[in-house]
Design a protein around this motif. Sequence first.
Motif, PDB file in Angstrom:
ATOM      1  N   THR A  66      48.329  45.733  33.343  1.00  0.00           N
ATOM      2  CA  THR A  66      48.739  44.932  34.498  1.00  0.00           C
ATOM      3  C   THR A  66      48.103  45.345  35.816  1.00  0.00           C
ATOM      4  OG1 THR A  66      50.665  46.372  34.865  1.00  0.00           O
ATOM      5  CG2 THR A  66      50.987  44.428  33.458  1.00  0.00           C
ATOM      6  N   GLN A  67      47.482  46.525  35.869  1.00  0.00           N
ATOM      7  CA  GLN A  67      46.969  47.027  37.144  1.00  0.00           C
ATOM      8  C   GLN A  67      45.470  47.296  37.071  1.00  0.00           C
ATOM      9  OE1 GLN A  67      48.727  47.328  40.037  1.00  0.00           O
ATOM     10  NE2 GLN A  67      50.431  46.383  38.950  1.00  0.00           N
ATOM     11  N   ILE A  68      44.812  47.166  38.215  1.00  0.00           N
ATOM     12  CA  ILE A  68      43.403  47.511  38.319  1.00  0.00           C
ATOM     13  C   ILE A  68      43.236  48.597  39.372  1.00  0.00           C
ATOM     14  CG2 ILE A  68      42.545  45.258  37.586  1.00  0.00           C
ATOM     15  CD1 ILE A  68      42.084  44.603  40.552  1.00  0.00           C
ATOM     16  N   LEU A  69      42.097  49.289  39.292  1.00  0.00           N
ATOM     17  CA  LEU A  69      41.846  50.364  40.244  1.00  0.00           C
ATOM     18  C   LEU A  69      41.602  49.814  41.647  1.00  0.00           C
ATOM     19  CD1 LEU A  69      41.434  53.425  40.502  1.00  0.00           C
ATOM     20  CD2 LEU A  69      39.010  53.067  40.010  1.00  0.00           C
ATOM     21  N   ALA A  70      40.776  48.760  41.730  1.00  0.00           N
ATOM     22  CA  ALA A  70      40.466  48.152  43.030  1.00  0.00           C
ATOM     23  C   ALA A  70      39.841  46.789  42.769  1.00  0.00           C
ATOM     24  CB  ALA A  70      39.529  49.026  43.843  1.00  0.00           C
ATOM     25  N   ALA A  71      39.875  45.941  43.778  1.00  0.00           N
ATOM     26  CA  ALA A  71      39.167  44.656  43.734  1.00  0.00           C
ATOM     27  C   ALA A  71      38.192  44.644  44.901  1.00  0.00           C
ATOM     28  CB  ALA A  71      40.145  43.485  43.830  1.00  0.00           C
TER      29      ALA A  71
ATOM     30  N   ASN B 244      36.868  46.330  49.912  1.00  0.00           N
ATOM     31  CA  ASN B 244      38.021  46.367  49.010  1.00  0.00           C
ATOM     32  C   ASN B 244      39.044  45.375  49.559  1.00  0.00           C
ATOM     33  OD1 ASN B 244      40.335  46.890  47.504  1.00  0.00           O
ATOM     34  ND2 ASN B 244      39.969  49.094  47.430  1.00  0.00           N
ATOM     35  N   ILE B 245      39.206  44.248  48.886  1.00  0.00           N
ATOM     36  CA  ILE B 245      39.951  43.133  49.472  1.00  0.00           C
ATOM     37  C   ILE B 245      41.453  43.374  49.531  1.00  0.00           C
ATOM     38  CG2 ILE B 245      38.150  41.529  48.766  1.00  0.00           C
ATOM     39  CD1 ILE B 245      39.960  40.489  46.592  1.00  0.00           C
TER      40      ILE B 245
ATOM     41  N   PHE C  36      36.635  34.015  44.602  1.00  0.00           N
ATOM     42  CA  PHE C  36      37.006  34.935  43.534  1.00  0.00           C
ATOM     43  C   PHE C  36      38.532  34.987  43.407  1.00  0.00           C
ATOM     44  CE2 PHE C  36      33.051  36.661  45.383  1.00  0.00           C
ATOM     45  CZ  PHE C  36      32.218  36.519  44.282  1.00  0.00           C
ATOM     46  N   LEU C  37      39.006  35.086  42.183  1.00  0.00           N
ATOM     47  CA  LEU C  37      40.442  35.204  41.903  1.00  0.00           C
ATOM     48  C   LEU C  37      40.861  36.666  42.025  1.00  0.00           C
ATOM     49  CD1 LEU C  37      43.133  33.945  40.839  1.00  0.00           C
ATOM     50  CD2 LEU C  37      42.271  34.427  38.533  1.00  0.00           C
TER      51      LEU C  37
ATOM     52  N   LEU D   2      33.061  42.854  42.048  1.00  0.00           N
ATOM     53  CA  LEU D   2      32.635  43.987  41.237  1.00  0.00           C
ATOM     54  C   LEU D   2      33.583  44.197  40.057  1.00  0.00           C
ATOM     55  CD1 LEU D   2      31.489  46.469  44.043  1.00  0.00           C
ATOM     56  CD2 LEU D   2      30.044  45.164  42.462  1.00  0.00           C
ATOM     57  N   PRO D   3      33.116  44.872  38.997  1.00  0.00           N
ATOM     58  CA  PRO D   3      33.942  45.030  37.792  1.00  0.00           C
ATOM     59  C   PRO D   3      35.345  45.534  38.094  1.00  0.00           C
ATOM     60  CG  PRO D   3      31.729  45.811  37.362  1.00  0.00           C
ATOM     61  CD  PRO D   3      31.782  45.469  38.830  1.00  0.00           C
TER      62      PRO D   3
END
Length: 553
Positions: free
Chosen positions: A279-284, A316-317, A222-223, A271-272
Amino acid sequence: MCTRPLASYLSILHVFLLLLVTHWDVPAVLAAGGKWELLLPSIGISSMHMQLLQNDKVIMFDRTDFGKSNISLPDGQCRTDPNFGPSGDCSAHSVEYDIATNSIRSLMVLTNVWCSSGAVMEDGTLVQTGGTAEGERAIRIFNPCSDNACDWQETPDGLLRSRWYSTNHLLPDGRQIILGGRGQFNFEFHPKVPSADQVYGLRFLEETNDPNIENNLYPFVFLNQDGNLFIFANNRAILFNYITRVIVKTYPEIPGGDPRSYPSTGSAVLLPLKMQGATQILAAEVLVCGGAPKGSYVNALNNNFVGALDTCARININDRDPKWILEKMPLARVMGDMVLLPDGNVLLINGGSAGAAGWELGRDPVLTPCMYRPDNLIGSRFEVQNPTNIPRMYHSTASLLRDGRVIVGGSNPHNLYSFTGVLFPTELSLEAFSPPYLEPESARLRPEIVSPASGTNIGYGRNVQLRFSVSGSVNANSVKVTMLAPPFNTHSFSMGQRLLVLRTGNLRRALLSNAYIITVTIPQSTNLAPSGYYLMFVVNQGIPSEGIWVKLQ
């Protein structure tokens, strides 16, 4: 729920016993939902590999050495193959499924695509790599068309190494990485750059390789938002900078230490990704589900079919101190698929509840899909769905369609096409599973996107106005917009599968009755969303619209 009624009842009893002991590992919701339909009783081949393309057609193929298939090549064509005598093989081993007409067109694939890999390039071209025998270093290109004139174009020696059971992923720079494979502890890229055509070693793949059964094939890749790759093999994972070839982070082993990748085949999704702007996400977070306990593959070779794993592991990576959290599934599952749905939930489907991946090595089909709701509290995330009556064992496939259904095909755990005298006959049929959001009582809540039109190009970092209509009520607090990259699916892993929940502005009514406008912010970085074709959905109160194709560029 499965093929053995007593086992089903015992599984339900087990759930309630667990409820008395602990709250976090209970597969809480047992109410069934969803609907199955048989699309075609036969597509002529057994769908081992599957890819939805931007013309709403699905490419499927199995392998060229299964024997003659049940569908002929077009126009009297034949493929030269000494195993079929002087006349060659005049049957097809790849087809194109037209969703709109529910029809099949046969395609000519020349080299052996058995257990190969693939991904779609940013221009919408399917690049498919590797296989076995004369196909082990092949690159095959399929450029979708509207006039039924397109077919596979092949370069037999396009790869630098043999790639059998490898994984592909589209990168932020527009290339594909092709990673691993049987006996290959390395990776390469496509397309090639003449001044830098080479293979790069990855010791992690060697370290996760079991010399007897491997257990590191078809690694989950996964990227991440930082441009690095999360790579999972066997029971371990790393975060890898493929440019500098440095391991950025090493993750702990999954609790219990059981393998999750081929042939102890579990499945995995990123996960979504919930956008917090451009530019930012909540979590990966990565979710890995099912698989086979240590020793299952060898046991199955000796006709001892060990029960599959009944846990998922979530991590959570990007945490400073990342840890896997285990959750118990309602049904144990090996060789299952995990499909991201437009509402942000995950569908677990296909597979068996005992044994391992390989010829004749799986048992006890799991006919019942499960829904995983990642935003629910732990202990209330699983929901059992209605069952099919068709076992989908080794070499099955599943993929989301634009209308929200999940197409399901394949299942052939035999070295040849075998329709009689076997435990699980070769399956040529094609089914569709409609998740609960497609039930008739939800139709009034289902949005219809009015604009932009399907096929629109959109730019990075832009604010885009989506116009949609809904005949029923709209809850402004529960409207969201999602964007999905359709993956290449084979052997229980969907390569490149990615769903973004976009940041939205205020929802407002349009001038027309039952019409609404919402502004969405497109990601600014190719690390978050590599260039290419995506399906965009509006979701109202958990009910998604039909998707529109957009090209992110």
